[in-house]
Scaffold this motif. Structure first.
Motif, PDB file in Angstrom:
ATOM      1  N   LYS A 161       0.804  -1.215  -0.107  1.00 34.17           N
ATOM      2  CA  LYS A 161      -0.082   0.057  -0.003  1.00 34.17           C
ATOM      3  C   LYS A 161       0.831   1.237  -0.038  1.00 34.17           C
ATOM      4  CE  LYS A 161      -4.145  -1.943   0.526  1.00 34.17           C
ATOM      5  NZ  LYS A 161      -3.851  -3.159   0.334  1.00 34.17           N
ATOM      6  N   VAL A 162       1.770   1.166   0.590  1.00 30.99           N
ATOM      7  CA  VAL A 162       2.818   2.391   0.579  1.00 30.99           C
ATOM      8  C   VAL A 162       4.369   1.960   0.150  1.00 30.99           C
ATOM      9  CG1 VAL A 162       3.770   4.052   2.201  1.00 30.99           C
ATOM     10  CG2 VAL A 162       1.694   3.073   2.975  1.00 30.99           C
ATOM     11  N   ILE A 163       4.745   2.906  -0.767  1.00 28.75           N
ATOM     12  CA  ILE A 163       6.027   2.416  -1.416  1.00 28.75           C
ATOM     13  C   ILE A 163       6.933   3.501  -0.900  1.00 28.75           C
ATOM     14  CG2 ILE A 163       7.224   1.730  -3.620  1.00 28.75           C
ATOM     15  CD1 ILE A 163       3.524   1.393  -3.644  1.00 28.75           C
ATOM     16  N   PHE A 164       8.232   3.089  -0.399  1.00 28.25           N
ATOM     17  CA  PHE A 164       9.382   3.840  -0.286  1.00 28.25           C
ATOM     18  C   PHE A 164      10.504   3.916  -1.311  1.00 28.25           C
ATOM     19  CE2 PHE A 164       7.821   5.427   4.028  1.00 28.25           C
ATOM     20  CZ  PHE A 164       7.021   4.480   4.290  1.00 28.25           C
ATOM     21  N   LEU A 165      10.641   4.945  -1.898  1.00 32.59           N
ATOM     22  CA  LEU A 165      11.839   4.885  -2.954  1.00 32.59           C
ATOM     23  C   LEU A 165      12.888   5.628  -2.789  1.00 32.59           C
ATOM     24  CD1 LEU A 165       9.397   4.949  -6.093  1.00 32.59           C
ATOM     25  CD2 LEU A 165      10.457   2.801  -4.840  1.00 32.59           C
ATOM     26  N   ASP A 166      14.043   5.225  -2.654  1.00 33.38           N
ATOM     27  CA  ASP A 166      15.156   6.372  -2.284  1.00 33.38           C
ATOM     28  C   ASP A 166      15.815   6.511  -3.531  1.00 33.38           C
ATOM     29  OD1 ASP A 166      17.127   7.885  -1.124  1.00 33.38           O
ATOM     30  OD2 ASP A 166      17.630   6.419   0.825  1.00 33.38           O
ATOM     31  N   GLU A 167      16.014   7.496  -4.115  1.00 32.14           N
ATOM     32  CA  GLU A 167      16.496   8.220  -5.420  1.00 32.14           C
ATOM     33  C   GLU A 167      16.202   6.814  -6.529  1.00 32.14           C
ATOM     34  OE1 GLU A 167      18.156  10.779  -5.560  1.00 32.14           O
ATOM     35  OE2 GLU A 167      18.854  11.207  -3.656  1.00 32.14           O
ATOM     36  N   PRO A 168      14.837   6.783  -6.885  1.00 29.92           N
ATOM     37  CA  PRO A 168      14.683   5.780  -7.679  1.00 29.92           C
ATOM     38  C   PRO A 168      15.103   6.053  -9.173  1.00 29.92           C
ATOM     39  CG  PRO A 168      12.586   7.241  -7.205  1.00 29.92           C
ATOM     40  CD  PRO A 168      13.692   7.648  -6.269  1.00 29.92           C
ATOM     41  N   MET A 169      15.387   7.207  -9.415  1.00 32.89           N
ATOM     42  CA  MET A 169      15.929   7.501 -10.845  1.00 32.89           C
ATOM     43  C   MET A 169      17.471   7.368 -11.249  1.00 32.89           C
ATOM     44  SD  MET A 169      13.074   8.876 -11.818  1.00 32.89           S
ATOM     45  CE  MET A 169      11.459   9.842 -11.410  1.00 32.89           C
ATOM     46  N   ILE A 175      15.490   7.463 -20.839  1.00 32.32           N
ATOM     47  CA  ILE A 175      14.314   6.239 -21.006  1.00 32.32           C
ATOM     48  C   ILE A 175      13.850   5.616 -19.885  1.00 32.32           C
ATOM     49  CG2 ILE A 175      13.621   4.370 -22.517  1.00 32.32           C
ATOM     50  CD1 ILE A 175      15.630   5.307 -24.789  1.00 32.32           C
ATOM     51  N   GLY A 176      14.828   5.206 -19.203  1.00 29.66           N
ATOM     52  CA  GLY A 176      14.768   4.397 -18.036  1.00 29.66           C
ATOM     53  C   GLY A 176      13.911   5.357 -16.895  1.00 29.66           C
ATOM     54  N   ARG A 177      14.479   6.623 -16.755  1.00 31.94           N
ATOM     55  CA  ARG A 177      13.876   7.529 -15.943  1.00 31.94           C
ATOM     56  C   ARG A 177      12.478   7.802 -16.363  1.00 31.94           C
ATOM     57  NH1 ARG A 177      18.101  12.172 -15.244  1.00 31.94           N
ATOM     58  NH2 ARG A 177      16.020  13.228 -14.636  1.00 31.94           N
ATOM     59  N   ARG A 178      12.010   7.652 -17.570  1.00 32.13           N
ATOM     60  CA  ARG A 178      10.415   7.833 -17.803  1.00 32.13           C
ATOM     61  C   ARG A 178       9.850   6.676 -17.570  1.00 32.13           C
ATOM     62  NH1 ARG A 178       7.943   9.787 -22.940  1.00 32.13           N
ATOM     63  NH2 ARG A 178       8.738   7.621 -23.772  1.00 32.13           N
ATOM     64  N   GLU A 179      10.556   5.524 -17.648  1.00 37.24           N
ATOM     65  CA  GLU A 179       9.862   4.248 -17.272  1.00 37.24           C
ATOM     66  C   GLU A 179       9.342   4.289 -15.826  1.00 37.24           C
ATOM     67  OE1 GLU A 179      12.084   1.129 -18.676  1.00 37.24           O
ATOM     68  OE2 GLU A 179      11.484   1.332 -20.528  1.00 37.24           O
ATOM     69  N   VAL A 180      10.249   5.029 -15.037  1.00 40.60           N
ATOM     70  CA  VAL A 180      10.138   4.773 -13.609  1.00 40.60           C
ATOM     71  C   VAL A 180       8.973   5.896 -13.149  1.00 40.60           C
ATOM     72  CG1 VAL A 180      11.120   5.479 -11.441  1.00 40.60           C
ATOM     73  CG2 VAL A 180      12.339   4.369 -12.908  1.00 40.60           C
ATOM     74  N   ARG A 181       9.130   7.041 -14.061  1.00 41.01           N
ATOM     75  CA  ARG A 181       8.082   7.817 -13.687  1.00 41.01           C
ATOM     76  C   ARG A 181       6.545   7.334 -13.957  1.00 41.01           C
ATOM     77  NH1 ARG A 181      11.671  11.813 -15.804  1.00 41.01           N
ATOM     78  NH2 ARG A 181      10.702  11.868 -17.898  1.00 41.01           N
ATOM     79  N   ASP A 182       6.525   6.454 -15.188  1.00 36.09           N
ATOM     80  CA  ASP A 182       5.300   5.841 -15.406  1.00 36.09           C
ATOM     81  C   ASP A 182       4.891   4.882 -14.506  1.00 36.09           C
ATOM     82  OD1 ASP A 182       6.038   5.712 -18.988  1.00 36.09           O
ATOM     83  OD2 ASP A 182       5.325   7.226 -17.917  1.00 36.09           O
ATOM     84  N   VAL A 183       5.786   4.020 -13.918  1.00 41.18           N
ATOM     85  CA  VAL A 183       5.641   2.977 -12.816  1.00 41.18           C
ATOM     86  C   VAL A 183       5.014   3.952 -11.576  1.00 41.18           C
ATOM     87  CG1 VAL A 183       6.829   1.665 -11.080  1.00 41.18           C
ATOM     88  CG2 VAL A 183       7.234   1.359 -13.348  1.00 41.18           C
ATOM     89  N   ILE A 184       5.585   5.015 -11.251  1.00 36.38           N
ATOM     90  CA  ILE A 184       4.859   5.825 -10.271  1.00 36.38           C
ATOM     91  C   ILE A 184       3.873   6.433 -10.498  1.00 36.38           C
ATOM     92  CG2 ILE A 184       5.593   7.871  -8.781  1.00 36.38           C
ATOM     93  CD1 ILE A 184       8.293   7.364  -8.984  1.00 36.38           C
ATOM     94  N   LEU A 185       3.346   6.832 -11.530  1.00 39.53           N
ATOM     95  CA  LEU A 185       1.981   7.571 -11.884  1.00 39.53           C
ATOM     96  C   LEU A 185       1.187   6.182 -11.731  1.00 39.53           C
ATOM     97  CD1 LEU A 185       3.055   9.793 -14.730  1.00 39.53           C
ATOM     98  CD2 LEU A 185       1.995  10.412 -12.370  1.00 39.53           C
ATOM     99  N   ASP A 186       1.527   5.182 -12.351  1.00 37.84           N
ATOM    100  CA  ASP A 186       0.541   3.895 -12.335  1.00 37.84           C
ATOM    101  C   ASP A 186       0.273   3.599 -10.947  1.00 37.84           C
ATOM    102  OD1 ASP A 186       0.526   0.460 -13.270  1.00 37.84           O
ATOM    103  OD2 ASP A 186      -0.715   1.979 -14.230  1.00 37.84           O
ATOM    104  N   LEU A 187       1.209   3.483  -9.879  1.00 37.89           N
ATOM    105  CA  LEU A 187       0.953   3.294  -8.675  1.00 37.89           C
ATOM    106  C   LEU A 187       0.063   4.080  -8.005  1.00 37.89           C
ATOM    107  CD1 LEU A 187       4.636   2.424  -7.496  1.00 37.89           C
ATOM    108  CD2 LEU A 187       2.789   0.992  -7.584  1.00 37.89           C
ATOM    109  N   LYS A 188       0.119   5.429  -8.187  1.00 38.39           N
ATOM    110  CA  LYS A 188      -0.862   6.448  -7.801  1.00 38.39           C
ATOM    111  C   LYS A 188      -2.087   6.211  -8.229  1.00 38.39           C
ATOM    112  CE  LYS A 188      -1.960  11.395  -8.281  1.00 38.39           C
ATOM    113  NZ  LYS A 188      -2.264  11.722  -6.855  1.00 38.39           N
ATOM    114  N   ARG A 189      -2.379   5.774  -9.803  1.00 35.93           N
ATOM    115  CA  ARG A 189      -3.639   5.425 -10.250  1.00 35.93           C
ATOM    116  C   ARG A 189      -4.198   4.413  -9.340  1.00 35.93           C
ATOM    117  NH1 ARG A 189      -1.971   7.079 -15.136  1.00 35.93           N
ATOM    118  NH2 ARG A 189      -0.730   4.824 -15.496  1.00 35.93           N
ATOM    119  N   GLN A 190      -3.396   3.526  -9.139  1.00 33.67           N
ATOM    120  CA  GLN A 190      -3.979   2.422  -8.146  1.00 33.67           C
ATOM    121  C   GLN A 190      -4.335   2.645  -6.827  1.00 33.67           C
ATOM    122  OE1 GLN A 190      -1.127  -0.887  -8.360  1.00 33.67           O
ATOM    123  NE2 GLN A 190      -0.914  -0.608 -10.661  1.00 33.67           N
TER     124      GLN A 190
END
Lengths: 319, 259, 295
Positions: A161-169, A175-190
């Motif tokens: 339910k709660v995700i902690f990320l230390d310097e995820p990018m 490209i990778g950073r964009r993918e991580v951003r998408d993951v984070i946004l997806d998590l938010k959507r959930q």
């Protein structure tokens, strides 16, 4: 009031330093913070500000000198609460001798999934973070970026339910950073809560509902990214062109910057209309008048500058 | 009963296997074969005795080396390399992790010793003597060696929680050697006239793990029976003492700030 | 690095290493020859205390005992046959071995024979042998063979028939002992103080009860000497018979054969014919390897 996802109260951490370990360096100074469910919360600060210390305290990797914290209403002392959280450490390191698939499977066992369920999830999250092709390669052969992706996968595969990320990018290409951003946004959507630390301000600006700024172990402020940078007086940015042969009126000429035929000038709100009149009188053609919003970056630099050349607290992270 | 230690244990075992730790078995096998063949050539009248003495001593030494060298890195390496960070974020308690590492190394030692026992049996068979009841004592001796290893592993694990592998190795070996000489230390104290020294050596005797209890190699060589009572007592002693050490390790590791 | 240099440096190691190793081996053999050509091999037994070694072995004393036992065998085997051999280190080595493993019965038995064996075939120290065997008996109370060996030492080397009989008696009471034989030996010694039959019985048992080929050889030697002695006694009777019959002394065995007093020329246990000595008594052929039994 609904239970906050994360509640931090007066969290403080001192490290003994000096030869006899008698002196104390305060690495985190009475941090108090509240993150609501479903928020994407950015934890900002320069290197050594205490961000990783905070995360390590929350994960019970280190123990606080003072203060408490609760995640989803349960104390951080409660290890079973970890079933609902995920954590990506800074510069993650995993068991070399395992393959990516084996590592995720190993971690999945701690969440009590059956074999079929584990297989399903491992495959799915390997794909999600883009390392399905290297799933059966030993982790000792992974690049930093690939390890980062594995790290993200292990943080979310049990759907916490709660995700902690230390310097995820960190360590990722654009490209990778964009993918991580998408993951984070997806998590938010959930509907999940994401708490991540970074010193890359543009990411924070883009992703976060709210941010907190930490400098020298002390909390400088929290709020929506926009709120924070609204603190300073806004200026207005005017783009204009001068007709051939004319020049910028005297007083304004010093402030103006020129790119090709276009000029740019920053004027405070107060003197805006007077400046516009002067320009029009000089025959300038006004192209646009827009507010200048100082970036988080500039706010930052101001803050750090205010604290002095070096931050007060030193984040003790040995490498 | 929590399943977490089991999960960690299996992973620890797998790590040892992948680290090619079990290759020491090849060395052991070759050595036993060589000894069996040589002993047959030289014919000094005590073939079976030599094979048993050599085999059991080798099982003991190899086991000790493994227990110490792997044990002292068990926790330290994880803290140093920070593999623990993401792992401890899972719903696993620190003591469960510790127990799992311990069980995993014990499992490795058990598997290793089992293979070596088979090698010893093969060498004995080759030397020409069919197995007799007296050979059961050799199994008891191996069981005692395993108990000894369980204790040594616990001690190595304890040191691993807070000191570097090199120091931990020294400490663990120091405790082991002291444990072997414990009886002599006490006897020496009894010889002195000073009641203070006598008291001190007696306390030391009961404090230190008495590894000399577990030595049945001589008995195995001569086929003497080991009393059942001793087997039980040694088992209980090992369990109790190892528990003390593991509880202490748990306390240290449980409150340790990871870097 | 251009191709020619790299290919040149590639073969350097595989060639250099064997050459250097061969050189080292050659030097080693020179060093060995050098030390050998100097005085007699120095004998060194740096640590003589078995107790100290036992402590230092950290619980691996059984294996160390086996190693020292191997040294004993090698020490003896490398010296036997040399003309001026001495066995000064035999007793210390055996002491160390038996301290490390008090149950190593073969070591006590070996010491019983070869510590007491006179030079040049042994150390010639019966006292040390007795000490060793007594220690062995103390450490292995159920082992009849050690009492037996003690009895042999008293009987054969020390001619102490009282203690010998006592030792054989003690042996006969121990588990798995050849009860009858030992009781007979004890009785025989006590009575007559030493007879050929008793001696033969004792050495025959020694021959049977040991696996050590050297000990067997020694026992066999004694048995043959005893048989020869017996034969001589019998043959002396025949010689006397001849004298009675023919009124003159026989000068050679052929005389007895021609007189049909003997079926053929009598041979000693080594297959060499007995002869009649100048004193008119039967004796062993000087060429025979059988010596007199030890007196």
């Amino acid at each position: 009031m609904a239970t906050a996802a994360i509640e931090i109260e007066n969290l403080t951490k001192d490290y003994p330093t000096g030869f006899w370990r008698k002196r104390m360096r305060r690495s985190l100074d009475h941090l108090s913070l509240r993150v609501e469910e479903g928020e994407v919360f950015g934890f900002l600060g320069p290197n050594g500000a205490g961000k990783t210390t905070t995360l390590k305290l929350l994960m019970r990797l280190i123990f606080p000198t003072e203060g408490t914290a609760r995640i989803r209403g349960r104390s951080i002392d409660d290890v079973s609460m970890h079933a609902e959280i995920g954590y990506l450490p800074e510069q993650p390191y995993f068991y070399d001798h395992l393959t990516a698939r084996e590592l995720l499977d190993y971690y999945a066992r701690f969440s009590g999934f059956g074999r079929a369920e584990r297989k399903r999830r491992v495959t799915r999250y390997l794909e999600l973070v883009g390392i399905a092709a290297a799933a059966d390669v030993q982790l000792r052969k992974f690049s930093k970026g690939m390890l980062q992706r594995v790290g993200i996968a292990q943080a979310i595969l049990h759907e916490p339910k709660v995700i902690f990320l230390d310097e995820p990018m960190s360590g990722l290409d654009p490209i990778g950073r964009r993918e991580v951003r998408d993951v984070i946004l997806d998590l938010k959507r959930q509907g999940r809560t994401v708490f991540f630390s970074t010193h890359i301000l543009s990411d924070a600006e883009m992703l976060c509902d709210r941010v907190a700024v930490l400098v020298g172990g002390k909390l400088q402020g929290t709020g929506a990214p926009g709120e924070i940078v609204a603190i300073d007086v806004q200026a207005m940015e005017v783009f204009f062109e001068m007709p051939d042969g004319s020049s910028v009126p005297g007083a304004l000429a010093q402030q103006a910057t020129q790119t090709g035929a276009r000029y740019r000038i920053e004027v405070g709100e107060a003197g805006l209309y007077a400046s516009l009149d002067r320009l029009r009188d000089a025959g300038a053609r006004i192209l646009s008048v827009t507010p200048v919003r100082p970036t988080l970056e500039e706010y930052f630099l101001q803050l750090v500058g205010r604290e002095g050349a070096a931050p007060h607290a030193v984040e003790v992270v040995t490498r | 009963m929590s399943v977490m230690p089991g999960v960690v244990a299996i992973n620890t075992f797998r790590e040892a296997v992948r680290d090619r730790v079990l290759y020491n078995l090849v060395f052991f096998g070759l050595m036993m074969m060589g000894a069996a063949i040589l002993v047959g050539q030289v014919s000094i009248g005590i073939n079976r005795l030599v094979i048993i003495n050599l085999g059991l001593s080798a099982i003991s030494v190899i086991g000790l080396v493994m227990a110490v060298f792997i044990g002292v890195g068990l926790i330290y390496r994880e803290m140093e390399k920070r593999t623990l960070y993401s792992l401890l974020a899972r719903p696993v308690r620190r003591w469960e992790f510790l127990a799992g590492k311990y069980a995993g190394l014990l499992l490795t030692l058990l598997v290793n010793t089992s293979f070596m026992t088979i090698g010893l049996a093969v060498a004995l068979y080759y030397v020409g003597r069919p197995f007799v009841r007296a050979d059961l004592t050799a199994l008891v001796a191996i069981y005692f060696i395993l108990l000894e290893l369980a204790l040594v592993t616990a001690i190595a694990l304890f040191f691993s929680c807070f000191s570097s592998p090199m120091l931990s190795t020294l400490f663990t070996l120091a405790v082991y050697v002291t444990g072997i000489f414990a009886g002599d230390i006490r006897d020496f104290g009894a010889l002195t006239k000073s009641p203070a020294v006598q008291a001190f050596t007696r306390v030391l005797y009961y404090l230190v793990p008495n590894f000399h209890n577990f030595n049945a190699i001589a008995a195995a060589g001569h086929g003497e029976r080991v009393p059942l009572a001793l087997i039980w007592q040694n088992t209980l002693y090992a369990i109790v003492y190892a528990s003390v050490v593991l509880v202490a390790a748990s306390a240290v590791f449980g409150r340790r700030n990871l870097k | 690095m251009n191709p020619t240099t790299s290919s040149r440096s590639l073969w350097k190691a595989p060639v250099a290493i064997p050459l250097l190793l061969a050189a080292a081996a050659f030097l080693q053999s020179r060093i060995d020859a050098q030390t050998r050509s100097e005085a007699v091999q120095k004998e060194e037994l740096l640590v003589r205390s078995g107790t100290l070694l036992k402590k230092l072995s950290l619980g691996y004393d059984p294996l160390l005992a086996d190693i020292y036992w191997t040294r004993v065998v090698q020490y003896y085997g490398s010296r036997i046959g040399e003309r001026d051999a001495h066995f000064d280190l035999l007793a210390p080595l055996l002491n160390i071995t038996t301290t490390l493993d008090p149950h190593l019965v073969v070591a006590y038995r070996f010491g019983a024979i070869f510590l007491s064996e006179p030079k040049p075939a042994g150390a010639g120290r019966t006292d040390l042998a007795v000490d060793l065997v007594k220690r062995g008996i103390a450490a292995n109370p159920g082992e009849w063979r050690l009492n037996y060996d003690l009895g042999v030492l008293y009987y054969w080397r020390l001619k102490d028939y009282h203690d010998a009989a006592a030792a054989f008696l003690a042996a006969s009471n121990q588990p798995n002992a050849p009860y009858v034989m030992l009781k007979l030996a004890a009785a025989g010694i006590a009575q007559k103080g030493g007879s050929i039959e008793t001696s033969r019985m004792i050495f025959a048992e020694l021959y049977e009860s040991t696996n050590d080929p050297k000990v067997r050889k020694t026992a066999l030697k004694e048995l043959r000497a005893l048989k020869a002695q017996e034969d001589e006694i019998q043959l002396d009777k025949v010689i006397q018979q001849y004298e009675k019959l023919f009124g003159r002394k026989a000068t050679s065995m052929l005389d007895l054969v021609n007189a049909r007093l003997l079926p053929g020329v009598p041979l000693d246990p080594a297959g060499i014919p007995y002869v009649i000595g100048p004193d008119g008594k039967c004796r062993l052929n000087p060429k025979s390897p059988i010596g007199a039994p030890e007196r």
